[in-house]
Structures are given as C-alpha cells and as structure tokens.
Design a protein around this motif. Sequence first.
Motif, short mmCIF file in Angstrom:
data_model
loop_
_atom_site.label_atom_id
_atom_site.label_comp_id
_atom_site.label_asym_id
_atom_site.label_seq_id
_atom_site.Cartn_x
_atom_site.Cartn_y
_atom_site.Cartn_z
N PRO A 61 0.81 -1.23 0.00
CA PRO A 61 0.00 0.00 0.00
C PRO A 61 0.84 1.27 0.00
CG PRO A 61 -0.83 -1.52 1.63
CD PRO A 61 0.46 -2.09 1.12
N GLY A 118 -7.35 4.40 -5.52
CA GLY A 118 -8.38 3.38 -5.31
C GLY A 118 -7.77 2.00 -5.07
N LEU A 119 -6.72 1.68 -5.82
CA LEU A 119 -6.04 0.41 -5.60
C LEU A 119 -5.38 0.34 -4.23
CD1 LEU A 119 -4.40 -0.19 -9.09
CD2 LEU A 119 -6.29 -1.46 -8.07
N ASP A 120 -4.87 1.48 -3.80
CA ASP A 120 -4.25 1.55 -2.47
C ASP A 120 -5.28 1.18 -1.40
OD1 ASP A 120 -2.73 2.19 -0.22
OD2 ASP A 120 -3.26 4.30 -0.34
N GLY A 121 -6.47 1.69 -1.53
CA GLY A 121 -7.51 1.35 -0.55
C GLY A 121 -7.90 -0.10 -0.59
N ARG A 122 -7.95 -0.69 -1.77
CA ARG A 122 -8.30 -2.10 -1.90
C ARG A 122 -7.21 -3.01 -1.34
NH1 ARG A 122 -13.46 -3.06 -3.99
NH2 ARG A 122 -13.96 -1.37 -5.41
N VAL A 123 -5.95 -2.66 -1.59
CA VAL A 123 -4.85 -3.49 -1.13
C VAL A 123 -4.69 -3.40 0.38
CG1 VAL A 123 -2.33 -3.75 -1.23
CG2 VAL A 123 -3.63 -3.41 -3.32
N ALA A 183 -6.98 -2.90 2.63
CA ALA A 183 -8.09 -3.48 3.40
C ALA A 183 -7.96 -4.96 3.58
CB ALA A 183 -9.40 -3.19 2.72
#
Length: 66
Positions: free
Chosen positions: A21, A59-64, A66
Amino acid sequence: MRGKRKRRFRDKRRRSIYILPNLFTAASLFCGFYAIISAMGERFEAAAIAIFLSGVLDGLDGRVAA
C-alpha cells in the motif's frame, strides 16, 4: 523445524503487506506532483492523464490495504 519456517514465512508476508500500500501511495503522490508540474508547463493533457492515474492508484491503495 517446520514451525519456524511457517512463522518466518508469515512474518515476511506481514511485512510485505505494509510495503505494497505504501508503494501505491507513493506512486499516486508522484502522479499528482507530475500533474502539477505538467499544468505549470501548459501540458494539460498530460496533467489530466496523471490525475486520472493518481485516482486509480489511490483506489487500488484502498483495496490493497483493506
């Protein structure tokens, strides 16, 4: 012996979970900085692409994370 190997693998995996992240966040910040520099140089298309890419990376940072 096997217990130690599993524990080491889990410890390495936990460390890498925090690194990924942070890499996405750093890339997103770089894209934002590049967008500002591009806009100052009147390259608005490049700035718009950098802003879009920054949003995708955020957005990918938030998905990874979590």
